[in-house]
Design an enzyme around this catalytic site. Structure first.
Site, short mmCIF file in Angstrom:
data_model
loop_
_atom_site.label_atom_id
_atom_site.label_comp_id
_atom_site.label_asym_id
_atom_site.label_seq_id
_atom_site.Cartn_x
_atom_site.Cartn_y
_atom_site.Cartn_z
N SER A 91 6.07 3.43 0.04
CA SER A 91 4.78 4.14 0.36
C SER A 91 4.42 4.83 -1.05
O SER A 91 3.40 5.40 -0.99
CB SER A 91 4.71 4.91 1.38
OG SER A 91 5.66 5.98 1.53
N THR A 193 4.63 8.88 1.39
CA THR A 193 4.01 9.63 0.42
C THR A 193 4.70 10.94 0.19
O THR A 193 4.98 11.60 1.06
CB THR A 193 2.48 10.04 0.95
OG1 THR A 193 1.77 8.81 1.31
CG2 THR A 193 1.73 10.82 0.13
N THR A 211 1.31 8.42 -4.27
CA THR A 211 1.38 7.43 -2.89
C THR A 211 0.75 6.08 -3.30
O THR A 211 0.19 5.91 -4.44
CB THR A 211 0.32 8.08 -1.87
OG1 THR A 211 0.63 7.26 -0.63
CG2 THR A 211 -1.11 8.07 -2.12
N ARG A 221 -9.92 1.01 -1.26
CA ARG A 221 -9.72 2.29 -0.59
C ARG A 221 -8.63 3.35 -1.18
O ARG A 221 -7.82 3.10 -1.68
CB ARG A 221 -8.92 1.90 0.77
CG ARG A 221 -8.96 3.34 1.71
CD ARG A 221 -7.40 3.92 1.83
NE ARG A 221 -7.34 4.92 2.74
CZ ARG A 221 -6.11 5.59 2.79
NH1 ARG A 221 -5.40 5.45 1.71
NH2 ARG A 221 -6.02 6.58 3.53
N THR A 244 0.29 14.97 4.05
CA THR A 244 0.93 13.34 4.12
C THR A 244 0.14 12.88 5.74
O THR A 244 -0.31 13.64 6.66
CB THR A 244 2.16 13.23 4.39
OG1 THR A 244 2.76 11.89 4.41
CG2 THR A 244 3.08 14.07 5.64
N GLY A 245 -0.02 11.59 5.64
CA GLY A 245 -0.50 11.00 6.96
C GLY A 245 -1.69 10.32 6.64
O GLY A 245 -1.86 9.91 5.55
C1 SD4 Z 1 -3.16 8.21 2.25
N1 SD4 Z 1 -1.77 10.23 2.99
O1 SD4 Z 1 -3.36 7.36 1.49
C2 SD4 Z 1 -1.80 8.88 2.33
C3 SD4 Z 1 -0.87 8.03 2.85
C4 SD4 Z 1 0.30 8.70 3.75
O2 SD4 Z 1 1.87 9.04 5.32
O3 SD4 Z 1 0.59 10.04 3.52
N2 SD4 Z 1 1.09 8.17 4.52
O4 SD4 Z 1 -3.95 8.09 3.32
#
Ligand code: SD4
Length: 334
Positions: A91, A193, A211, A221, A244-245
């Site tokens: 990631s 990330t 990330t 995106r 993160t997320g």
């Molecule tokens: C995103 N926040 O591109 C990042 C992805 C991520 O755990 O953190 N994944 O939305």
């Protein structure tokens, strides 16, 4: 069966949710975080490095920089570069999972103690977006560069071009195409990330976030990670936060800026992270279907972390100890 396992097995492995116009599936993996929880944290000492997820090599590289007397900015860049170069981390950087069309596109940002910010979005073919982000901050009159322009800038600064789609990420993408549910997958795993915050020996703060974004995202995106105030915010007077997320939810609530402002108003890093998660879950009936995690530090070196789901952890390197710590989480209170 442990509650954590129960959630992973019964609920999240196959969940999908509607977010904006896309369906987003949550993939989950075990974290191998230890049993420490945020409440166990000792009296803070400096310097300090914290990072999202279980990334001991990254925090070790950052710590080494701090030990050598380098700045927090140098430390977070060094730490993030470790994950960017790690092809096993799907990631971040090289080996990141691609978008729906098979392109690995990277997002990163960095902030220093003076509140300067540099970022790149939709960067292709360059292994170290965090260093390009730093150069945007230090060598251009701009703060945010995208796509082909960012790539050309990176090349002009001596970054070599490389194919970032490794064999295993290509294979994963080809697998995904078979069912082709045509939805991005949140990478929820030990390595994800990376958001990193550091305080150096002078007590100055810096932060960085890097990330490849959501796996199989729509081409073009961009998530929260490279956006100031969302994936990262640093205020050297107060503290710093990173996320993160599911980036869409972090963007809508400007999460990292919110956390720093709540700390400015007197909240602890922990209470501030909890409030930022609360803002997301109260607005989303479907919050069980996605993950967001925050970490924060204040100027004193106190640390906070909070997520929606259980399986978020973070690294803390302090007092020469490099630890993976399990985050407290919202669904525990439900
Ligand atoms: C995103 N926040 O591109 C990042 C992805 C991520 O755990 O953190 N994944 O939305």
């Amino acid at each position: 069966m442990k509650r954590r396992k129960f959630i992973q097995n019964a609920s999240l492995s196959s969940l999908a949710l509607v977010s904006s116009s896309s369906l987003i599936a949550c993939e989950n993996k075990n974290t191998d975080s230890n049993d420490a929880i945020v409440g166990d944290l000792p009296v803070p000492t400096l310097p300090l490095v914290v990072a999202t997820w279980n990334v001991p090599n990254a925090t070790a590289a950052a710590w080494k920089a701090l030990e050598e007397g380098k700045s927090a900015l140098d430390a977070v860049e060094a730490g993030c570069r470790v994950e960017e170069a790690d092809v096993k981390n799907q990631s971040v950087g090289k080996g990141g999972l691609p978008d729906r069309d098979g392109n690995v596109t990277l997002d990163a940002c960095i902030m220093n103690k003076d509140g300067d910010y540099g970022a790149v979005v939709y960067l292709k073919d360059i292994v170290h977006p965090i260093s390009v982000a730093r150069k945007v901050m230090e060598k251009t009159p701009h703060v945010l560069m995208a796509g082909e322009g960012a790539r050309q800038f990176a090349i002009s600064e001596g970054h070599p071009m490389e194919n970032l789609l490794t064999k295993s990420s290509k294979k994963a993408w080809e697998e995904w195409q078979k069912t082709s549910e045509y939805k991005p997958v949140i990478n929820i795993e030990n390595h994800d990330t990376i958001g990193m915050l550091a305080i150096d020996k002078n007590g100055d703060l810096a932060g960085a976030c890097t990330t490849s974004g959501l796996a199989y995202k729509m081409a073009g995106r961009v998530g929260d990670s490279p956006i100031i105030g969302s994936g990262l915010f640093v205020d050297n007077e107060i503290g710093a936060a990173t996320a993160t997320g599911l980036g869409e939810e972090v963007l809508k609530t400007v999460g990292s800026f919110l956390i720093v402002e709540l700390m400015r108003q007197g909240k602890s890093p922990q209470a501030a992270c909890e409030e930022a998660i609360r803002r997301i879950v109260t607005k989303n009936k479907n919050h069980k279907d996605f993950q967001v995690g925050y970490i924060a530090v204040n100027k004193k070196g106190e640390v906070g972390a909070y997520s929606i789901h259980e399986w978020f952890s973070f690294m803390r390197y302090q007092d020469s100890k490099n630890e993976n710590i399990k985050s407290e989480f919202f669904l525990k209170t439900q």
